[in-house]
Design a protein around this motif. Structure first.
Motif, PDB file in Angstrom:
ATOM      1  N   LEU A   4       7.765  -3.345  -5.700  1.00 13.62           N
ATOM      2  CA  LEU A   4       6.419  -3.542  -5.181  1.00 13.62           C
ATOM      3  C   LEU A   4       5.524  -2.364  -5.546  1.00 13.62           C
ATOM      4  CD1 LEU A   4       4.414  -5.215  -3.598  1.00 13.62           C
ATOM      5  CD2 LEU A   4       5.344  -4.255  -1.489  1.00 13.62           C
ATOM      6  N   GLU A   5       6.046  -1.168  -5.416  1.00 13.83           N
ATOM      7  CA  GLU A   5       5.295   0.036  -5.780  1.00 13.83           C
ATOM      8  C   GLU A   5       4.960   0.015  -7.276  1.00 13.83           C
ATOM      9  OE1 GLU A   5       5.700   4.879  -5.300  1.00 13.83           O
ATOM     10  OE2 GLU A   5       7.319   3.584  -4.603  1.00 13.83           O
ATOM     11  N   ALA A  24      -5.547   8.928  -6.385  1.00 17.14           N
ATOM     12  CA  ALA A  24      -4.144   9.135  -6.015  1.00 17.14           C
ATOM     13  C   ALA A  24      -3.940   8.918  -4.518  1.00 17.14           C
ATOM     14  CB  ALA A  24      -3.688  10.537  -6.415  1.00 17.14           C
ATOM     15  N   TYR A  25      -4.890   9.375  -3.717  1.00 16.84           N
ATOM     16  CA  TYR A  25      -4.811   9.211  -2.266  1.00 16.84           C
ATOM     17  C   TYR A  25      -4.870   7.726  -1.883  1.00 16.84           C
ATOM     18  CZ  TYR A  25      -6.077   9.597   2.655  1.00 16.84           C
ATOM     19  OH  TYR A  25      -6.108   9.468   4.014  1.00 16.84           O
ATOM     20  N   ILE A  26      -5.779   6.994  -2.505  1.00 20.79           N
ATOM     21  CA  ILE A  26      -5.910   5.561  -2.225  1.00 20.79           C
ATOM     22  C   ILE A  26      -4.643   4.829  -2.655  1.00 20.79           C
ATOM     23  CG2 ILE A  26      -7.202   3.466  -2.784  1.00 20.79           C
ATOM     24  CD1 ILE A  26      -9.687   5.306  -3.068  1.00 20.79           C
ATOM     25  N   PHE A  27      -4.084   5.221  -3.794  1.00 26.06           N
ATOM     26  CA  PHE A  27      -2.833   4.621  -4.254  1.00 26.06           C
ATOM     27  C   PHE A  27      -1.732   4.819  -3.217  1.00 26.06           C
ATOM     28  CE2 PHE A  27       1.281   5.284  -6.424  1.00 26.06           C
ATOM     29  CZ  PHE A  27       1.512   3.983  -6.802  1.00 26.06           C
ATOM     30  N   GLU A  28      -1.619   6.028  -2.687  1.00 22.76           N
ATOM     31  CA  GLU A  28      -0.609   6.301  -1.658  1.00 22.76           C
ATOM     32  C   GLU A  28      -0.804   5.398  -0.447  1.00 22.76           C
ATOM     33  OE1 GLU A  28      -0.266  10.422  -0.576  1.00 22.76           O
ATOM     34  OE2 GLU A  28      -0.493  11.042  -2.664  1.00 22.76           O
ATOM     35  N   ILE A  29      -2.046   5.201  -0.044  1.00 21.63           N
ATOM     36  CA  ILE A  29      -2.344   4.333   1.102  1.00 21.63           C
ATOM     37  C   ILE A  29      -1.936   2.899   0.789  1.00 21.63           C
ATOM     38  CG2 ILE A  29      -4.203   3.305   2.469  1.00 21.63           C
ATOM     39  CD1 ILE A  29      -5.672   6.001   2.202  1.00 21.63           C
ATOM     40  N   MET A  30      -2.273   2.420  -0.410  1.00 19.88           N
ATOM     41  CA  MET A  30      -1.921   1.049  -0.794  1.00 19.88           C
ATOM     42  C   MET A  30      -0.411   0.845  -0.796  1.00 19.88           C
ATOM     43  SD  MET A  30      -4.642   0.360  -3.873  1.00 19.88           S
ATOM     44  CE  MET A  30      -4.018  -1.271  -4.252  1.00 19.88           C
ATOM     45  N   MET A  33       0.927   0.905   2.826  1.00 22.77           N
ATOM     46  CA  MET A  33       0.602  -0.347   3.504  1.00 22.77           C
ATOM     47  C   MET A  33       1.490  -1.480   2.999  1.00 22.77           C
ATOM     48  SD  MET A  33      -2.903  -2.577   3.400  1.00 22.77           S
ATOM     49  CE  MET A  33      -2.593  -3.003   1.690  1.00 22.77           C
ATOM     50  N   ALA A  34       1.616  -1.591   1.679  1.00 21.49           N
ATOM     51  CA  ALA A  34       2.413  -2.674   1.106  1.00 21.49           C
ATOM     52  C   ALA A  34       3.870  -2.591   1.530  1.00 21.49           C
ATOM     53  CB  ALA A  34       2.305  -2.637  -0.419  1.00 21.49           C
ATOM     54  N   LEU A  35       4.429  -1.395   1.492  1.00 19.41           N
ATOM     55  CA  LEU A  35       5.834  -1.237   1.857  1.00 19.41           C
ATOM     56  C   LEU A  35       6.065  -1.461   3.349  1.00 19.41           C
ATOM     57  CD1 LEU A  35       6.816   1.813  -0.371  1.00 19.41           C
ATOM     58  CD2 LEU A  35       7.223  -0.619  -0.807  1.00 19.41           C
ATOM     59  N   SER A  36       5.107  -1.041   4.179  1.00 17.67           N
ATOM     60  CA  SER A  36       5.284  -1.225   5.620  1.00 17.67           C
ATOM     61  C   SER A  36       5.138  -2.696   6.014  1.00 17.67           C
ATOM     62  CB  SER A  36       4.310  -0.351   6.406  1.00 17.67           C
ATOM     63  OG  SER A  36       2.985  -0.778   6.218  1.00 17.67           O
ATOM     64  N   LEU A  37       4.291  -3.446   5.298  1.00 18.24           N
ATOM     65  CA  LEU A  37       4.090  -4.865   5.613  1.00 18.24           C
ATOM     66  C   LEU A  37       5.146  -5.755   4.958  1.00 18.24           C
ATOM     67  CD1 LEU A  37       0.231  -5.098   5.180  1.00 18.24           C
ATOM     68  CD2 LEU A  37       1.510  -5.053   7.323  1.00 18.24           C
TER      69      LEU A  37
END
Length: 87
Positions: A4-5, A24-30, A33-37
């Motif tokens: 997924l990453e 890079a910060y926004i990528f980390e957030i995405m 979020m994706a991994l937690s959901l």
């Protein structure tokens, strides 16, 4: 790297994120979020966004003072003095 990453990095980031100091910060957030959901939820949300109607023309018709809000679930530390919003 999780699948997924990898998909987010290879497919979404180049198409969705502008070159900005926050990329890079926004990528980390995405990714977070994706991994937690989970991939199923992330896929459903992605498909819903693809099918969502574009309302830019509707917004252009507004003739009164208006406030358009945007935001993220995660905050940049206040000490950074930076904003994710382009305006």
């Amino acid at each position: 790297m999780r699948r997924l990453e990898q998909v987010i990095l290879e497919e979404l980031v180049p198409k969705l994120l502008a070159e900005t100091p926050f990329k890079a910060y926004i990528f980390e957030i995405m990714v977070d979020m994706a991994l937690s959901l989970g991939s199923d939820v992330f896929l459903r949300q992605s498909r819903a966004l693809q099918k969502r109607r574009d309302h830019q023309r509707s917004l252009a018709l507004i003739k009164c003072p208006s406030l358009v809000l945007c935001g993220v679930a995660y905050r940049i530390p206040q000490s950074s003095g930076k904003s994710l919003s382009p305006n």
